[in-house]
Each structure stands twice: as structure tokens, then as C-alpha cells.
Design an enzyme around this catalytic site. Sequence first.
Site, PDB file in Angstrom:
ATOM      1  N   PHE A 171     -30.812 -33.794  85.432  1.00  0.00           N
ATOM      2  CA  PHE A 171     -30.892 -34.536  84.178  1.00  0.00           C
ATOM      3  C   PHE A 171     -29.791 -34.444  83.387  1.00  0.00           C
ATOM      4  O   PHE A 171     -29.183 -33.393  83.439  1.00  0.00           O
ATOM      5  CB  PHE A 171     -32.283 -33.749  83.297  1.00  0.00           C
ATOM      6  CG  PHE A 171     -32.390 -34.179  81.927  1.00  0.00           C
ATOM      7  CD1 PHE A 171     -32.978 -35.371  81.820  1.00  0.00           C
ATOM      8  CD2 PHE A 171     -32.543 -33.370  80.871  1.00  0.00           C
ATOM      9  CE1 PHE A 171     -33.622 -36.065  80.698  1.00  0.00           C
ATOM     10  CE2 PHE A 171     -33.267 -33.793  79.593  1.00  0.00           C
ATOM     11  CZ  PHE A 171     -33.149 -35.213  79.642  1.00  0.00           C
TER      12      PHE A 171
ATOM     13  N   ASP B 266     -34.062 -25.394  87.078  1.00  0.00           N
ATOM     14  CA  ASP B 266     -34.809 -26.074  85.740  1.00  0.00           C
ATOM     15  C   ASP B 266     -36.065 -26.492  86.194  1.00  0.00           C
ATOM     16  O   ASP B 266     -36.131 -27.205  87.204  1.00  0.00           O
ATOM     17  CB  ASP B 266     -33.791 -27.001  85.204  1.00  0.00           C
ATOM     18  CG  ASP B 266     -34.266 -27.651  83.927  1.00  0.00           C
ATOM     19  OD1 ASP B 266     -35.736 -27.424  83.598  1.00  0.00           O
ATOM     20  OD2 ASP B 266     -33.599 -28.215  83.135  1.00  0.00           O
TER      21      ASP B 266
ATOM     22  N   TYR C 147     -43.133 -28.158  76.055  1.00  0.00           N
ATOM     23  CA  TYR C 147     -43.905 -29.390  75.456  1.00  0.00           C
ATOM     24  C   TYR C 147     -44.352 -30.427  76.500  1.00  0.00           C
ATOM     25  O   TYR C 147     -45.037 -31.564  76.224  1.00  0.00           O
ATOM     26  CB  TYR C 147     -43.151 -30.133  74.523  1.00  0.00           C
ATOM     27  CG  TYR C 147     -41.612 -30.467  74.777  1.00  0.00           C
ATOM     28  CD1 TYR C 147     -41.378 -31.591  75.449  1.00  0.00           C
ATOM     29  CD2 TYR C 147     -40.613 -29.559  74.630  1.00  0.00           C
ATOM     30  CE1 TYR C 147     -40.014 -31.891  75.715  1.00  0.00           C
ATOM     31  CE2 TYR C 147     -39.312 -30.017  74.692  1.00  0.00           C
ATOM     32  CZ  TYR C 147     -38.907 -31.045  75.419  1.00  0.00           C
ATOM     33  OH  TYR C 147     -37.646 -31.483  75.670  1.00  0.00           O
ATOM     34  N   LYS C 148     -43.768 -30.415  77.990  1.00  0.00           N
ATOM     35  CA  LYS C 148     -44.258 -31.387  78.970  1.00  0.00           C
ATOM     36  C   LYS C 148     -45.583 -30.833  79.399  1.00  0.00           C
ATOM     37  O   LYS C 148     -46.634 -31.107  78.820  1.00  0.00           O
ATOM     38  CB  LYS C 148     -43.133 -31.380  79.962  1.00  0.00           C
ATOM     39  CG  LYS C 148     -41.931 -31.849  79.403  1.00  0.00           C
ATOM     40  CD  LYS C 148     -40.612 -32.025  80.285  1.00  0.00           C
ATOM     41  CE  LYS C 148     -39.521 -32.626  79.738  1.00  0.00           C
ATOM     42  NZ  LYS C 148     -38.342 -32.274  80.353  1.00  0.00           N
TER      43      LYS C 148
ATOM     44  N   ARG D 175     -41.903 -44.999  84.509  1.00  0.00           N
ATOM     45  CA  ARG D 175     -42.525 -43.708  84.843  1.00  0.00           C
ATOM     46  C   ARG D 175     -43.720 -43.215  84.370  1.00  0.00           C
ATOM     47  O   ARG D 175     -43.956 -43.558  83.276  1.00  0.00           O
ATOM     48  CB  ARG D 175     -41.174 -42.664  84.434  1.00  0.00           C
ATOM     49  CG  ARG D 175     -41.478 -41.313  84.980  1.00  0.00           C
ATOM     50  CD  ARG D 175     -40.341 -40.470  84.357  1.00  0.00           C
ATOM     51  NE  ARG D 175     -40.394 -40.065  82.749  1.00  0.00           N
ATOM     52  CZ  ARG D 175     -39.789 -38.927  82.555  1.00  0.00           C
ATOM     53  NH1 ARG D 175     -38.939 -38.348  83.205  1.00  0.00           N
ATOM     54  NH2 ARG D 175     -39.924 -38.776  81.094  1.00  0.00           N
TER      55      ARG D 175
END
Length: 417
Positions: free
Chosen positions: A128, A204, A229-230, A376
Amino acid sequence: MNPRLDTVFKATRHLFEVPEGVVYLDGNSLGPLPKASRERVRHVIDDQWSRQLIKGWNDAGWIDLPQKVGDRIAKLVGAPAGSVLATDSTSVNLFKVLSAALGMQAERAVEVSDTATRRVVLSDTGNFPNDLYVAQGLLRALGDGPHGTGYELRTVEPQDVADAIDETVAVLMLTQTDYRTGRLHDMTNLTRRAHAAGVLTIWDLAHSAGAFPVDLEAAGADFAIGCGYKYLNGGPGAPAFIYVRPDHADEARPALVGWMGHEAPFAFDLEYRPAPTTDRMLVGTPPILAMASLDAALDVWDGIDLTDVRERSIELTELFIAEVEARCPELELASPRDPHARGSQVSFRFPDGYAVMQALIAHDVIGDFRAPDIIRFGFTPLYLGPDDVVRAVDVLETILRDRLWDRPEYKRRSKVT
Ligand SMILES: *Cc1c(COP(=O)(O)O)cnc(C)c1O
């Protein structure tokens, strides 16, 4: 589809508030609202903050939430109690563990009078970009480049990581699940190779935690970070988490410190002394409303086996890929075809992917878009079933067949994609 899992996940679906008629395939970016979070935040506001005022820190146990919530997350990522904290953002946590890992390597070099210095932070081009930015910022502060301490961020192609691990590398910094394609790195093997070369590892787990079983302890990972929060559904901007392998806890010294990580925060000493435990990774005052939301969101995992989540996730992604490939020949699969080589998301390439996704969202099928051409879809068995998958493909097929995406309103870019 395994019928036993129908029963398991029928029960969890009702724990979430997903708007009627919406197929939500973006829980990998922002999990939906758990009903328990709404109740808990209301409780903290109405019964704690409003009535207890500052007494809430002790009487309502606010001050212990980073450890308490961290221990709950630890169970989902295969970490021992006391090794995970819920705190700060993933980015800030990355800064802390990367600086700590570089410091540990520098200390070790001094101890063994090793002048052959390790100056490389190794990562990959699939990471990322944010994580690379954090590393670039830290290395700049440490004086990278020819006139400084000479630290270098080296990024190689994902498939070349293993071969790029050598004795010049200080830290291997990777994201386990590729944010675009869902491709998985082999955390256990890469960690083993890194350790054989004296390299410390940072993983990560942003798109891993809550998506499938993770075993940090078995992998021997040195540090890990991840997102609240995912797949953990903690709410927009929820606190993230940070893992320090227990045997590093009293050795790791992050460059970003504060009173919450002090050995005695309320002694108000002028000198910083790190807490002897993982607590040294804390910095400032925890955000209690956000922490309460995350804590309550973790209730949904009670009694849920992540191997069941994984099995159902694979069933759903396999169904999605089969349906899309049969009905939407314009799309090209960007994710690994082998379900064990990908996380809980599926991505396809399409030149006008942004417009296709906007059209999908306008038709209540919510996924997201990642530049340059990736659409996605995240699959979250806790609140998604096979019927949702089929309905999403019905809509996608219509949008492509009738070129519904080819309208100006679907091509206007918003700030967040
Ligand atoms: C989502 C994500 C982050 C998010 O970091 P924030 O500090 O919450 O903005 C970090 N790393 C990866 C790999 C991610 O997918």
C-alpha cells in the site's frame, strides 16, 4: 456451499445494520455498523461521559481500553495476551514499529561491533503506497541519502522479495494481503528467511485481520500492525492495532513516544522512561468513543471460528468469480485464481473501471475502485451470503451489457474512490 455455515452466518448477519436492498462488498475498506457499536457509543455518552465526567477514566475503565481491546484483537491474529494494543492509526503504528526495529538493529550492530551496517528497509511494489510514504518520512528524518545515515527504502516486485533478503537488510516491511489484487504473501516462509539473514519483520495486516486466520506467533513475526475499521468493523477511523513479539517488548524503542507509554504516566517525571511492556507503544490519550465502538464491534467474533469465515469466504469468492467470468467477459480477473493465494477480496480489471463502479454503487452494489483500472469487491461472510453474490453479478452484468456505466455522472471523480 457448506450447509453448516449457512446456520453459523445466518446468526451473525443480524448483528449488523446494512441498509435494506444494499449488497455491501466494501467491508474490506469500511466495515458496516454493528448494532452493538451503536448501543455502546450511546452508553458511553449517556451513562459514562455525561454522568461520570473525568471519573470515567478509572470508574468506567477507559484507561485500560487499549490493552483490553488489544487482547480481543490478539485472539483474531494468533498473538498472545498482552502483545497487542488498540491505538493510533495503522500509519502511526507503522512509524513506531519501523523506528523501533531500526533502533534494535543499530543496537545489535553496536553490541557485536558489526561495522557492516544494515541500511536497507526492504518492501515491495505491491505494498500500500501509504506504507512506503511512512517509511520514506521516517528515513528522511533519520537522515537518509549520501550525507546522512544512509538508510535506503528498497522496493522490489512482490515475487522477488524472498531473493532480495540479504545481510544488508535491516527490516522487511510487507503487507500480507495486496490491497489491489488480494494476493497473499507467505508470512511464515518470508519471516523464516528474514530471520535466517538477521532481518526483523513488520507485517501490515490491514486486509488480513478478521478476513482469515492469521497466526503471528507461529509465523514468528517481530512486529505487526493493522486496521480497526476494515474487517474488524470498528467504524470510520477506528483505532488501529500494533503487535510486538513478547521477547522484543522491553527492547523496542519507538521514535514516537508519549506519556501513555511512560513507565509511570502520572508521576510526571521530566525524563521519558519506557514502560517495561508493550505499553511503551502507546503515545497519547486514547479516543474513547472510537475505542468503545471498536470494542463493541469485536463482540460479533465471540464464538466465531476464523476457519469457518475462511471457508465461507472462499465459497463466496469462487462463486463470484465463476459467475462474473460466465456473464461478464469484458472483465479480466486481477486476483490470484487459487483461492488460497488470495485474501477475502476479488478484483477485476476494466479500462473504465471507475465508471463501472460508480454505476454499481448507484444500483446499490457497493465495492470500490483502485487506480488505474481495478474494481474491487470484498467478501465478508459475517453479513454476506451467496444470494448477495448472485444479485451483485446480476447488476454488474446488466451495467456492462447495456453500457449503463457510460454516462458523464459516473465519470466524475470524487475525492475518495
Ligand atoms: C487501509 C490500510 C492502511 C490504513 O492506514 P491508516 O493509517 O488507517 O490510514 C494502512 N496500510 C494498509 C496496507 C492498508 O490497507
